[in-house]
Write an enzyme that holds these catalytic residues in place. Structure first.
Site, PDB file in Angstrom:
ATOM      1  N   ASP A   1     -23.403   2.606 131.935  1.00 53.73           N
ATOM      2  CA  ASP A   1     -23.964   3.956 131.827  1.00 53.73           C
ATOM      3  C   ASP A   1     -23.814   4.717 133.147  1.00 53.73           C
ATOM      4  OD1 ASP A   1     -25.869   2.603 133.268  1.00 53.73           O
ATOM      5  OD2 ASP A   1     -27.578   3.218 132.046  1.00 53.73           O
ATOM      6  N   SER A   2     -23.226   4.058 134.163  1.00 51.75           N
ATOM      7  CA  SER A   2     -22.838   4.778 135.384  1.00 51.75           C
ATOM      8  C   SER A   2     -21.866   5.905 135.043  1.00 51.75           C
ATOM      9  CB  SER A   2     -22.189   3.815 136.392  1.00 51.75           C
ATOM     10  OG  SER A   2     -21.145   3.088 135.776  1.00 51.75           O
TER      11      SER A   2
ATOM     12  N   ASP B   1     -23.166  -0.861 127.840  1.00 51.17           N
ATOM     13  CA  ASP B   1     -24.571  -0.653 128.233  1.00 51.17           C
ATOM     14  C   ASP B   1     -25.382   0.038 127.138  1.00 51.17           C
ATOM     15  OD1 ASP B   1     -24.772  -1.737 130.744  1.00 51.17           O
ATOM     16  OD2 ASP B   1     -24.686   0.169 131.819  1.00 51.17           O
TER      17      ASP B   1
ATOM     18  N   LYS C   1     -25.431  -4.713 127.283  1.00 49.14           N
ATOM     19  CA  LYS C   1     -26.174  -4.988 128.522  1.00 49.14           C
ATOM     20  C   LYS C   1     -27.407  -4.096 128.554  1.00 49.14           C
ATOM     21  CE  LYS C   1     -24.681  -3.672 132.835  1.00 49.14           C
ATOM     22  NZ  LYS C   1     -25.766  -2.768 133.298  1.00 49.14           N
TER      23      LYS C   1
ATOM     24  N   GLU D   1     -31.053  -3.247 131.113  1.00 43.95           N
ATOM     25  CA  GLU D   1     -31.720  -3.444 132.398  1.00 43.95           C
ATOM     26  C   GLU D   1     -33.163  -3.877 132.156  1.00 43.95           C
ATOM     27  OE1 GLU D   1     -31.412   0.117 134.787  1.00 43.95           O
ATOM     28  OE2 GLU D   1     -29.234   0.207 134.539  1.00 43.95           O
TER      29      GLU D   1
ATOM     30  N   GLU E   1     -27.953  -6.753 140.851  1.00 47.43           N
ATOM     31  CA  GLU E   1     -27.502  -5.587 141.623  1.00 47.43           C
ATOM     32  C   GLU E   1     -28.423  -5.314 142.812  1.00 47.43           C
ATOM     33  OE1 GLU E   1     -26.714  -1.943 139.458  1.00 47.43           O
ATOM     34  OE2 GLU E   1     -26.413  -0.830 141.334  1.00 47.43           O
TER      35      GLU E   1
HETATM   36  O1  KIV Z   1     -23.638   1.165 134.722  1.00 48.87           O
HETATM   37  C1  KIV Z   1     -22.900   0.387 135.349  1.00 48.87           C
HETATM   38  O2  KIV Z   1     -21.735   0.681 135.629  1.00 48.87           O
HETATM   39  C2  KIV Z   1     -23.458  -0.898 135.753  1.00 48.87           C
HETATM   40  C3  KIV Z   1     -22.684  -1.713 136.731  1.00 48.87           C
HETATM   41  C4  KIV Z   1     -22.543  -1.039 138.022  1.00 48.87           C
HETATM   42  C5  KIV Z   1     -23.227  -3.077 136.867  1.00 48.87           C
HETATM   43  O3  KIV Z   1     -24.493  -1.255 135.318  1.00 48.87           O
END
Ligand code: KIV
Length: 288
Positions: free
Chosen positions: A61-62, A100, A130, A132, A199
């Site tokens: 989600d970056s 994510d 994924k 968090e 992280e």
């Molecule tokens: O959102 C993302 O790109 C991430 C990675 C940096 C681990 O969670």
């Protein structure tokens, strides 16, 4: 023989052999054996470039910061993750694909998490999701895993909690905070996560987590002793200039290359050098 059995980690070219995608159990089996190489990808062309070289493609989600220009990942929606996840799936055939779950799509209840994770898997073709969170999210991870959804955890610096954590600073500097990150990782592993992103934590904390949990840890701003590493591709190749985290290593400076190419193009258009004879369709033929 699948490509990951070959040990080369490279896509065999022009053999006509159908690629086998690296699976979740393949990654788990790498713990303590072979490093896991992971990068983020948000688009099909980028996925195509990375796929032969990495074991894991993460649609993180970056993308909210990197390609949408938000100042955090909080505005990212499930629909955005689905669109980018599906594009990355179309652009890859070798790497395991993890997408994510964005902020707000899983924290409300285990049922909400299942509904959205299932949608993510159906509509992108990814192998895992994924999310968090640590101890507070362990029951949700267990709920998903028991219903057939492979989950990658993410502990330490959790960008979706930027406001609750008070910024993007590294975690685990004080002993109680370090113990908290460890407890989070253990809880997520015990809940059934197949791997955990660690992280922005002190090196010692990442080392201790990697030694303690039975599943692969993927470090980012963590430790070389993690079972694998991930970076945001645009950070790594110098395509995202807004902010460079301290832990990023630049392997290329593509923004500079693009700027100089664009400056050349602009100058050539303004001076009528472009298009040249090779860039136009020639002259009219007389019809008979
Ligand atoms: O959102 C993302 O790109 C991430 C990675 C940096 C681990 O969670």
């Amino acid at each position: 023989m699948s490509v990951h059995d070959s040990g080369a980690g490279r896509k065999p070219k022009a053999t006509g052999a159908k690629m086998t995608r690296i699976s979740v159990p393949d990654l788990v089996a790498r713990k303590g054996q072979e490093k896991i190489v992971c990068l983020t990808a948000y688009t099909a062309p980028m996925a195509r470039m990375l796929d032969p070289h990495v074991d894991l493609l993460l649609v993180g989600d970056s993308l909210g910061n990197v390609i949408y220009g938000f100042d955090s990942t909080l505005p990212v929606t499930l629909d955005m993750m689905i669109a980018h996840g599906a594009a990355v799936r179309r652009g890859s055939e070798h790497a395991c694909l993890v997408v994510d779950l964005p902020f707000g799509s899983y924290q409300e209840s285990a049922e909400q998490a299942f509904r959205n994770a299932a949608r993510l898997m159906k509509e992108t073709g990814c192998s895992a999701v994924k999310l968090e969170g640590g101890r507070d999210l362990a029951a949700t991870v267990e709920f998903l895993v028991k219903r057939g959804i492979p989950v990658m955890g993410h502990v330490g610096l959790m960008p979706q909690s930027v406001h609750a954590l008070g910024g993007y600073r590294a975690r685990g500097r004080a002993t109680d905070e370090a113990a908290g990150v460890m407890a989070d990782a253990v809880a997520i592993a015990e809940a059934g996560a197949f791997s955990i992103v660690v992280e922005g934590v002190l090196e010692q904390v990442a080392q201790a987590i990697t030694a303690r949990v039975p599943v692969p840890t993927i470090g980012i701003g963590a430790s070389a002793d993690c079972d694998g590493q991930v970076l945001v591709t645009e950070d790594m190749v110098g395509l995202f200039g807004a902010f460079k985290p301290r832990f990023v290593k630049r392997y290329a400076e593509l923004s500079d290359e693009i700027e100089s190419a664009v400056a050349n193009y602009a100058a050539e258009v303004r001076t009528s050098v472009f298009p040249g004879p090779d860039n136009v369709f020639g002259s009219l033929k007389k019809s008979s």
